[in-house]
Every structure is written in C-alpha cells, then in structure tokens.
Design an enzyme around this catalytic site. Structure first.
Site, short mmCIF file in Angstrom:
data_model
loop_
_atom_site.label_atom_id
_atom_site.label_comp_id
_atom_site.label_asym_id
_atom_site.label_seq_id
_atom_site.Cartn_x
_atom_site.Cartn_y
_atom_site.Cartn_z
N CYS A 11 -13.06 0.45 8.44
CA CYS A 11 -12.27 -0.04 7.31
C CYS A 11 -12.37 0.93 6.14
O CYS A 11 -13.45 1.43 5.82
CB CYS A 11 -12.78 -1.39 6.84
SG CYS A 11 -12.90 -2.64 8.12
N ILE A 56 -12.87 -0.54 -0.61
CA ILE A 56 -12.24 -1.05 -1.84
C ILE A 56 -12.53 -0.06 -2.96
O ILE A 56 -13.67 0.35 -3.16
CB ILE A 56 -12.81 -2.44 -2.17
CG1 ILE A 56 -12.37 -3.44 -1.09
CG2 ILE A 56 -12.39 -2.89 -3.56
CD1 ILE A 56 -13.11 -4.76 -1.16
N HIS A 65 -9.36 3.56 -0.83
CA HIS A 65 -7.94 3.19 -0.79
C HIS A 65 -7.59 2.33 -2.01
O HIS A 65 -7.47 1.11 -1.90
CB HIS A 65 -7.68 2.44 0.53
CG HIS A 65 -6.26 2.06 0.78
ND1 HIS A 65 -5.18 2.66 0.18
CD2 HIS A 65 -5.75 1.10 1.61
CE1 HIS A 65 -4.07 2.10 0.62
NE2 HIS A 65 -4.38 1.14 1.47
N CYS A 69 0.82 -1.22 0.00
CA CYS A 69 0.00 0.00 0.00
C CYS A 69 0.85 1.27 0.00
O CYS A 69 0.30 2.37 -0.08
CB CYS A 69 -0.95 -0.01 1.19
SG CYS A 69 -2.06 -1.43 1.17
#
Lengths: 386, 112
Positions: free
Chosen positions: A207, A210, A333, A84
C-alpha cells in the site's frame, strides 16, 4: 500550438506536520514559477487538483487561496477533482488553456494534506471516490479493490507473491535516493511477504502511504521559451479519459478501460507507440496496480507484468524503467498532488537532473488513475532537442 | 424446486440491464428501468478479505467481498460474500441474492 514545460516545483511528499494545503500548494507553485524564469504576472490561468481537502481539513476554495497567496488574483483560478487523478487533470487543463491560445502561460498545482487524520478517516475520505450504492455498499475499500485485481491476475496469469513483492522492493529501493520520497526503504521479499495483511492478499508494504504534499508545473507556448537555459521539455500528449463508475461496468477485472483509452489517445496525439517510451511514472497506489497499469499502457505484454517485475525488466536499466522515483509506494500518495508529482519526476529525468537517472531518456510518460478507474490521465513529455 | 433468481434492472425500451438501480437508462437515456428477475447462478471471479473497513462498515470485522460473473449475460457484479466463505475460490460456482437493504450478496452455490 506546441506547449512546453517552463518550470516545475514540488514539496517533499510525506508528513508536513501542521501544514495547510494552501501553504504547501503555494510553496510548490512558487518554486515552479521561479524555475520557469517567467514573471508571475504572465500567468493567465491556474488549475488546482485536489480530492479530499474539504473532507479531511475543512478547507475548500483552494484554487482561489493559492492565487491569492501568489498574488495573481484576477485570473481564472479553478479547482478540478477526479479522485486520485486530480493532479493529472489539472495539468491537462493548463495545457489546453495554452494550446487553445486562451492564455500564454498557465499554472497547474496539485495538493493534499492527509496525515492529520487517522487511517479510518482517510479510508472514509478516499471511499468518496467509490460508487457507494454498489461497491462501497458491499464494504469494498481501495486496498480491497486491488486485492480483487491481484486474485484475478493470479488466477489467470499465475502472478504470485514474489512477483508483486518485486515491485515493492524496487520502488522502495528507488525511493531511497529521491529526496522528495519519504518512504524509501531497503526491504526483502520475505519482509514484504510477512507484513500485516490489509485486504488479502494485499499487505502493508503493498500500500502507498498516507501523505501530505504539493507539486506544480508552469506551462507555456514553446516559442515563449526560446533562449531559456537547459533542454526544453515539450508536452507531446496530454490525454484524459473516464471509465466505468463501478466494478459492474468492467468487462474484466484485469484492465481499467480509462487507462487503455487515455493511453491510446496519448500515443495518437504524440504519434508514438509504447516502444518509444524511455521511462514511465505510473500509478502504483498498490503494488499490483503497477503490474496492471503497465499492461494497460501497452508497455508490458498482457499478463507479463509480474514476471517482468521479478526479472528486473522494469528496473532502471531494464526494458522499461517504471517508477524510478520510487512511485507512490515510496514517495507517498498525497492524492491531489500525485499526478503533478509524477510529471515533476519525468521532467527531471528528461532534463538529466534526476537522482535516479534513466540514461539517455528523451521521452517519458506519466499515468495518473482515479477512483475505481473512473478517471485517468496519460501525459507524454519529450526533450525538444532529442 | 425453482432455480434461484436475483433482481436486476432492465430497460423496457432497449433491454439494457444494470445490477444497480438508476433513474435513467445509460443505454438509451429512457426512464423505463424496471426490476427483472434473472437466474442467480454466477461464477466467482475474485475475492478479498477486508480487514480495515471504511467507517460506514466499522465494527463489521473482517469480511469478504467478491466479484462474480453472472452465468446469464456475463455481467460482473460486486457484493459481500455471505455465510461461509471458506472453500470458495476463483472459479467457484456461487449464487447471487439481495439482502434486506437491496445490496448484492454472494454465497456458495447450494448453500442455504
């Protein structure tokens, strides 16, 4: 040699139905080149950050594809991968290429396309960044890693659900005003607490989402930009570090050594300290990561990250504004693009054109973390006229 | 009754210890890593319940993963929490072992 940001570009982060990674990367790079006002023929090197394109889309050689799409063939076009942190690593390589005198202008691009795959496939792809003979073999996932971090932080510092939820509420709120963020929301602490559990105590809104997306930055020698309109944004530090490859290499679950090392190197390069930083875009892949990262970067005292978030000290107008863009939690992300997206956000702040402005910001930081802390970049940018 | 032990790997040249096998010792770059049995007593530093596993663990259902610190040497080790995880918390005394595949497992101290 002083290196400066000449131009920036970014797609919105979120869902780009049917888009290829090369198409998103080329779009962001085009915008960065146009923003720079520099002829693309002057670009001497291209670095592209990407992490899971091969696994999820079956497409590799992205650096060459982007060079081809921009019609800058012939220059070195290099893909870098550091999980990442791939985007931040691409940026640092572009800065080094210019700083070394090898090239006059360099282009850094980061890209990822993830939404075409279901959550299980994405989880498997992201787990490629874990040591799958140890942590991965135990069944650990990335939400699980940060569940572990949170439990340990809670045990030592009393960091509770409301502290961590304050990070989510802030970042989701910041994202509402950022056109590049697709996951902004008005949430209450109770809504965050009631969301579906993913890896205890991590719940859904803890979280990042996606996402697909790309971001790009053109860098050049500072003197190349004389006469350009607007404030010149200088790269005061571009640091990269590596860290333990597995949990067994950590001394403490509450700190990622790669972040500590990169931050230390960046402060030394810039001749600055944490108190000089006006804002930071940091790697909030999970809510509690923002708390630990802010402590590792020296911006918040050890153990105080949860309390600072709850007290609003990390809001815009607070002691240290964190993720005014909405961060990964609200932007999404797209893993290979995130590091360059963070730099894009910091540059907009320093130019004074950000939709969530931090008043008077002159020095900003970007922090990009990969894997279980195996790779990290910390970048410090500053207005040349400050 | 003997105290339980768990197998780690130790470099015969420099004494560096790893919880995982490696071809090369990161301490001295030698190639003399060998199995060594150490006391399996540890303290649970953290745990999580994995509800959405990676494909390699699909079908395993929710399961707990923990991080424990060995009483001897102080090294952190990650592993699947075996048996009944209920009652375990940060600071609990645990025992480490290896499953048939050589993976570290964590269970409550004294549990069978």
């Amino acid at each position: 040699m002083r290196v400066s940001v000449a131009g920036i570009g970014s797609t919105r982060f979120g869902r780009h139905e049917g888009a290829t990674p090369q198409a998103l990367a080329i779009a962001a790079a085009r915008d960065a080149i146009l923003d720079s006002g520099i002829d693309r023929g002057e670009i001497g090197a291209l670095y592209l950050g990407n992490f899971v394109s091969g696994v999820l889309t079956g497409q590799e050689v992205l650096a060459g594809l982007v060079a081809d799409g921009l019609n800058v063939q012939g220059i070195p076009a290099t893909k870098v991968e550091g999980a990442c942190a791939s985007g931040g690593i691409a940026f640092r390589h572009a800065v080094m290429a210019v700083a070394s005198g090898q090239v006059r202008v360099a282009l850094a691009v980061g890209v990822e396309c993830m939404t075409g795959a279901d959550t299980t496939r994405v989880t498997g792809a992201l787990n490629c960044a874990m040591d799958n003979t140890t942590d991965g073999a135990a069944g650990l996932t990335y939400p699980g890693l940060f569940g572990l971090v949170w439990q340990a932080h809670a045990a030592r510092h009393g960091t509770g659900r409301d502290d961590v939820s304050a990070v989510v509420v802030k970042n989701k709120r910041n994202g509402l005003r950022n056109p590049l963020a697709s996951m902004g929301a008005t949430l209450t602490v109770d809504e965050v607490s009631a969301a579906r559990p993913i890896a205890d105590p991590i719940r859904l809104f803890d979280c990042c989402g996606i996402s697909d997306g790309a971001a790009a930055v053109v860098v050049t020698a500072a003197d190349r930009l004389s006469g350009h309109p607007g404030p010149r944004i200088d790269i005061l530090a571009a640091a990269q570090s590596s860290g333990p490859a597995r949990i067994a290499g950590l001394r403490d679950l509450l700190s990622f050594p790669a972040t500590v090392r990169a931050a230390r190197a960046a402060y030394a390069q810039a001749g600055l300290g944490p108190g000089d930083i006006d804002l930071v875009e940091l790697h909030d892949c999970f809510s509690v990561a923002e708390i630990v990262d802010s402590e590792d970067l020296g911006l918040v005292p050890p153990g105080a990250g949860g309390g600072w978030a709850r007290e609003g000290r990390t809001d815009i107008g607070g002691t240290i504004p964190i993720n005014a863009s909405g961060g990964l939690l609200a932007k999404g992300h797209p893993v290979g693009a995130t590091g360059l997206g963070q730099i894009h956000e910091v540059v907009r702040q320093l130019r004074g054109v950000h939709p969530n402005p931090v008043p008077g910001a002159a020095i900003g930081m970007a922090h990009n973390l990969g894997g279980t802390g195996i790779a990290c970049t910390v970048t410090i940018l500053g207005r040349a006229d400050a | 009754m003997h105290d339980p032990v768990v197998e780690l790997f130790e470099c015969a040249a420099c004494g560096h210890r790893l919880s995982h096998f490696a071809e090369i010792c990161p301490g001295c770059l030698g190639d003399a890593l060998r199995p060594v049995a150490v006391p399996a007593a540890a303290v649970l530093e953290s745990w999580t319940l994995i509800r959405r596993p990676a494909p390699a663990h699909a079908g395993a259902g929710p399961f707990a993963v923990g991080v424990a610190r060995l009483a001897e040497g102080g090294q952190l080790v990650s592993g699947r929490i075996a048996g009944e995880a209920e009652g375990l918390g940060v600071g609990s005394a645990v025992t480490l072992a290896r499953d048939a595949g050589g993976r570290i497992t964590i269970r409550a101290a004294g549990a069978g």
